[in-house]
Write an enzyme that holds these catalytic residues in place. Sequence first.
Site, short mmCIF file in Angstrom:
data_model
loop_
_atom_site.label_atom_id
_atom_site.label_comp_id
_atom_site.label_asym_id
_atom_site.label_seq_id
_atom_site.Cartn_x
_atom_site.Cartn_y
_atom_site.Cartn_z
N ARG A 116 24.05 62.59 13.37
CA ARG A 116 24.69 62.85 12.07
C ARG A 116 24.54 64.34 11.77
O ARG A 116 23.89 65.06 12.50
CB ARG A 116 24.16 61.94 10.95
N GLY A 117 25.21 64.76 10.68
CA GLY A 117 25.25 66.19 10.39
C GLY A 117 26.56 66.74 10.96
O GLY A 117 26.88 66.48 12.14
N ALA A 118 27.30 67.46 10.14
CA ALA A 118 28.67 67.82 10.50
C ALA A 118 28.83 68.50 11.88
O ALA A 118 29.63 68.04 12.70
CB ALA A 118 29.28 68.67 9.39
N ARG A 172 33.83 58.64 10.96
CA ARG A 172 33.38 59.13 9.66
C ARG A 172 34.42 60.11 9.11
O ARG A 172 34.84 61.01 9.83
CB ARG A 172 31.99 59.79 9.77
N GLN A 175 17.49 61.65 4.69
CA GLN A 175 17.54 62.70 5.73
C GLN A 175 16.55 63.82 5.44
O GLN A 175 16.08 64.48 6.37
CB GLN A 175 18.96 63.31 5.81
N ASP A 195 29.74 69.67 4.74
CA ASP A 195 30.52 68.79 5.61
C ASP A 195 31.98 69.19 5.65
O ASP A 195 32.68 68.93 6.62
CB ASP A 195 30.38 67.34 5.16
N ASN A 254 29.25 68.15 0.42
CA ASN A 254 27.98 68.02 1.15
C ASN A 254 27.31 66.75 0.66
O ASN A 254 27.83 66.03 -0.21
CB ASN A 254 27.10 69.26 0.93
N LYS A 255 26.17 66.45 1.22
CA LYS A 255 25.44 65.21 0.92
C LYS A 255 25.37 64.93 -0.57
O LYS A 255 25.11 65.84 -1.37
CB LYS A 255 24.04 65.33 1.54
O1 MRU Z 1 25.54 61.77 6.26
P1 MRU Z 1 25.01 62.92 7.07
O2 MRU Z 1 23.57 62.84 7.35
O3 MRU Z 1 25.86 63.17 8.30
O4 MRU Z 1 25.23 64.17 6.10
C1 MRU Z 1 24.82 65.43 6.52
C2 MRU Z 1 24.98 66.48 5.50
O5 MRU Z 1 25.44 66.26 4.41
C3 MRU Z 1 24.61 67.87 5.91
O6 MRU Z 1 24.14 68.61 4.85
C4 MRU Z 1 25.87 68.57 6.48
O7 MRU Z 1 26.47 67.79 7.45
C5 MRU Z 1 25.55 69.89 7.05
S1 MRU Z 1 24.65 69.76 8.52
C6 MRU Z 1 24.44 71.27 9.23
#
Ligand code: MRU
Length: 351
Positions: free
Chosen positions: A45-47, A88, A195, A236, A246-247
Amino acid sequence: MVQTLQWTDSGVRFIDQTKLPTEEAYVTCKTYQQVADAIRNMVVRGAPAIGVAAAMGIALGIKNSKAETVGELKPEFDKICDAIGNTRPTAVNLFWAIRRMREKFEQLRVRPLPQLKQALIEEAQRMHAEDIAGNQAMGRHGATLMPASGGVLTHCNAGALATCGYGTALGVIRAAVEQGKKLHVYADETRPFLQGSRLTAWELMKDGIPTTVISDNMAGAMMKQGKIGAIVVGADRIAANGDVANKIGTYTLAVLAKEHGIPFYVAAPFSTVDLDTLDGNSIPIEQRNPREVTHIAGKQMVPDGTEVENPAFDVTPAKYVSAIVTEKGIARAPYGESLRKLSEDVAVLQR
Ligand code: MRU
C-alpha cells in the site's frame, strides 16, 4: 533498507504489510491476479508502491503469457491492465504506471515477442529504481523546510514501506536527520488501518529516529502545547490546483495546523500529480470494508447493525498547504502555476 517490493525470477516479492509490526513476513506473487489481490488487500500500500507494484504485476502477467504473437498478446495485456486498474481508485500512481506500461507496449509492439516481454520487465524495474532516486531527491529538497530541532507530525505511512524505499514524507524527515537536524517524530496512529502506529513507528524505530505514537484525536492538543514545529504528509493524488487527497484524517490536521500557525507540507513524486483532475472534488475516494472500523485485530468494537462509514482518504484544499515537495523541487501557491511549471521540467527530462 527494507525491501518493500522486488522483482524476482519467481515473481513479485512483497513484505506483507498486513502482518507488521509483529511479524516480518514476505510473500511472492506468482501471477498478476495475486499482485492485484495484494494491492486490493493492502499487503502492499502507499501510492508510489502501488504504482510500481502495478507495473510489476503487468510485467509478470506478460511474462507468464502463453501467447505466441504480439497480436495474440495484446488482448491479454489489456485484460491484465484492466484487472490491475480495478484494485484501488484513489492513488493516481496506479493509473500513471498502467499508462506508462501501455505506452511502452505500443512503442515496442513491432519487436519480436521475447524482446517486448523483456522490455516491459525492464520498464517496471526502471520505475522501481527511479522511485528510490526520486525520494532521495525529494528528501534533499524537503529537508530545507524542516526545523533545526523539535517535533514533526506525520500521518499514515509515507515511508519506505509506501514506496520502493526511503519514502516521501519520511524521506524528508530522514534527509533532515541525516543532515544533523534533531527531529522528534509524532506519528498519528491513523485509524482505522493503523498505518501510523504499525508501519511508520516500525520503520522509524528501525532507523533509530525518535518517535512518539499518538492516537489521531491527540494531534490538536499536541499542536496547542507547542510540541509540533511542522507537519509533513504524503499524497495519493494532487489535483492541478494543488488540492491533496491523502489518508483520511489529513484534512483535519491541515485545518488544525492553520489555526496554530504550523506549516503543513506535502511530499509526493510527480507520478502523484494529476494535472487532468482540475480540483479535489473530482478525485475518487475509495470506500473500504466497514469491518476495518468495526473490528480491531479481529475483536468487534461496534454494536451489531450500527451504520459505519469508511472512506480511506480525504481531500485537503490547496489553501491549507504551505508547500508541495517533489523530486524536482518545491512548489508553492498558486499551485496551478507552480505544479505546471515543475511538470514541464519533468517532461523535458524524460524526453
Ligand atoms: O491506504 P493506504 O495505506 O494505501 O494510504 C496511504 C497514504 O495515504 C499515504 O499517505 C500516501 O499513499 C502517500 S505514500 C508515500
